[in-house]
Write a protein that holds these residues in place. Sequence first.
Motif, PDB file in Angstrom:
ATOM      1  N   UNK A  39      49.216  56.099  46.373  1.00  0.00           N
ATOM      2  CA  UNK A  39      48.304  55.600  47.406  1.00  0.00           C
ATOM      3  C   UNK A  39      46.887  55.386  46.865  1.00  0.00           C
ATOM      4  N   UNK A  40      46.412  56.292  46.028  1.00  0.00           N
ATOM      5  CA  UNK A  40      45.071  56.136  45.464  1.00  0.00           C
ATOM      6  C   UNK A  40      45.094  55.363  44.152  1.00  0.00           C
ATOM      7  N   UNK A  41      46.181  55.431  43.423  1.00  0.00           N
ATOM      8  CA  UNK A  41      46.253  54.762  42.119  1.00  0.00           C
ATOM      9  C   UNK A  41      46.289  53.250  42.241  1.00  0.00           C
ATOM     10  N   UNK A  42      46.772  52.733  43.352  1.00  0.00           N
ATOM     11  CA  UNK A  42      46.908  51.279  43.481  1.00  0.00           C
ATOM     12  C   UNK A  42      45.904  50.671  44.470  1.00  0.00           C
ATOM     13  N   UNK A  43      44.912  51.417  44.844  1.00  0.00           N
ATOM     14  CA  UNK A  43      43.968  50.902  45.846  1.00  0.00           C
ATOM     15  C   UNK A  43      43.252  49.638  45.395  1.00  0.00           C
ATOM     16  N   UNK A  44      43.124  49.442  44.074  1.00  0.00           N
ATOM     17  CA  UNK A  44      42.486  48.225  43.579  1.00  0.00           C
ATOM     18  C   UNK A  44      43.497  47.175  43.128  1.00  0.00           C
ATOM     19  N   UNK A  45      44.798  47.438  43.331  1.00  0.00           N
ATOM     20  CA  UNK A  45      45.862  46.489  42.996  1.00  0.00           C
ATOM     21  C   UNK A  45      45.808  46.052  41.532  1.00  0.00           C
ATOM     22  N   UNK A  46      45.566  47.036  40.652  1.00  0.00           N
ATOM     23  CA  UNK A  46      45.417  46.760  39.223  1.00  0.00           C
ATOM     24  C   UNK A  46      46.421  47.619  38.455  1.00  0.00           C
ATOM     25  N   UNK A  47      47.286  46.983  37.680  1.00  0.00           N
ATOM     26  CA  UNK A  47      48.319  47.696  36.931  1.00  0.00           C
ATOM     27  C   UNK A  47      47.728  48.731  35.974  1.00  0.00           C
ATOM     28  N   UNK A  48      46.548  48.485  35.445  1.00  0.00           N
ATOM     29  CA  UNK A  48      45.964  49.409  34.472  1.00  0.00           C
ATOM     30  C   UNK A  48      45.545  50.746  35.082  1.00  0.00           C
ATOM     31  N   UNK A  49      45.494  50.846  36.409  1.00  0.00           N
ATOM     32  CA  UNK A  49      45.093  52.102  37.049  1.00  0.00           C
ATOM     33  C   UNK A  49      46.287  52.873  37.616  1.00  0.00           C
ATOM     34  N   UNK A  50      47.470  52.408  37.341  1.00  0.00           N
ATOM     35  CA  UNK A  50      48.665  53.072  37.855  1.00  0.00           C
ATOM     36  C   UNK A  50      49.666  53.272  36.714  1.00  0.00           C
TER      37      UNK A  50
END
Length: 128
Positions: A39-50
């Motif tokens: 839920x928090x890892x994808x808040x910016x819809x960026x693969x590099x943060x998940x």
Amino acid sequence: MGMIHLPNMRFYTYNGVFDEEKKLGQQIAVDVTVHYPIETAVKDDDLSTTISYVDVYQRVEAIVTTSQFNLMESLANALLVALLTQFPQVDKIDVAVHKDYIPLPGIYDPFIIQVSGTPTDLSKWAEA
């Protein structure tokens, strides 16, 4: 808390105790479940943060197809340690190895070895 579940990844391998398994090989299946705060890892819809499920698959594939273990338990544990090391941001990882063909008489479903761990377990295991 979310999770990525990669069920029934199938690989041909030469793992096992018996000579036939080492010589002829066999197909095994691996399930991996990665628990982490999607839920928090994808808040910016960026693969590099998940966590990419492609990266998880490729890590499992590399270990299963290039390593050789007598025990499926050792393979499952090696997968768990490698994934926890590569993805320290997880809360927990579950790994299950399904062995479909066991050279013994009888009628049975696949035998399954399952292990689970957290990144903090790595330091405990290193001390043991």
